[in-house]
Scaffold this motif. Structure first.
Motif: not given
Length: 208
Positions: A21-23, A25-33, A81-87
């Protein structure tokens, strides 16, 4: 489930601020793992991390394709290829391993995605499904045969790591509650279907 400390390894995928979260290319609740990841790491003698590590102008960035939007697809020379925000730009704060990680006995950190003209979801192969990262050779030389996989994101880098690992004759188990998905349309269902077709087991951390 019994862990064989001689032949089992924990493979932790892309635990980086840009996927939290806040990154970028944030993954929802990624920090909770992270608490589960630390508990898992205490159980394994062999722990390997991956680290997304992209140069500026990487082919996977929507910004590298004028007029293209993040989360759309292009046809790259190696396929869709899926395109992503710069990360996870090389040496940027978002590309570092998450500062809350405390796993001092990590044996290997594998950087992937550093070639500008090809993306790399899998810990084993670039997205052309041909170019190796070197992880398979490392595991074979160390006598590591079974991989317990966790991290980010479930429906992309975890998925492709488990698929390629299985095809390369490693037994791969995905610790589902220690992952979080990007959750693009159909991506989680497609991941679950793929795992079922390849006999990749989805297990809970409490089973270890």
């Amino acid at each position: 489930m019994h862990i064989n400390q001689s032949t089992d390894a924990l493979l932790l995928i892309d635990l980086q601020p840009d996927f939290m979260p806040g990154g970028a290319l944030a993954v929802t609740d990624g920090d909770q793992i992270l608490p589960a990841v630390h508990q898992l790491a205490e159980k394994f003698q062999h722990v390997i991390l991956t680290q997304d590590w992209h140069p500026e102008g990487h082919i996977s960035f929507a910004s590298s394709h004028p007029g293209a939007a993040p989360f759309t697809q292009i046809h790259a020379p190696y396929g869709a290829q899926t395109l992503w925000p710069d990360h996870c730009l090389i040496d940027s704060p978002g590309a570092q391993l998450h500062p809350a990680l405390r796993i001092p006995h990590v044996e290997m950190i594998l950087r992937k995605g550093f070639r500008k003209e090809i993306d790399s979801y899998s810990a084993f192969l670039e997205n052309d499904h041909i170019t190796p990262t070197g992880l398979a050779g490392y595991l074979h030389e160390r006598g590591l045969k079974r991989l317990f996989i966790a991290g980010l994101a479930y429906d992309f880098c975890v998925r492709y790591s488990a698929e390629d690992g299985t095809r390369l004759s490693f037994e791969c188990l995905v610790l589902e509650d220690a992952c979080r998905p990007v959750a693009l349309p159909h991506s989680v269902d497609e991941t679950n279907h793929s795992f079922a077709s390849l006999d990749v087991r989805r297990i809970a951390t409490a089973s270890l």
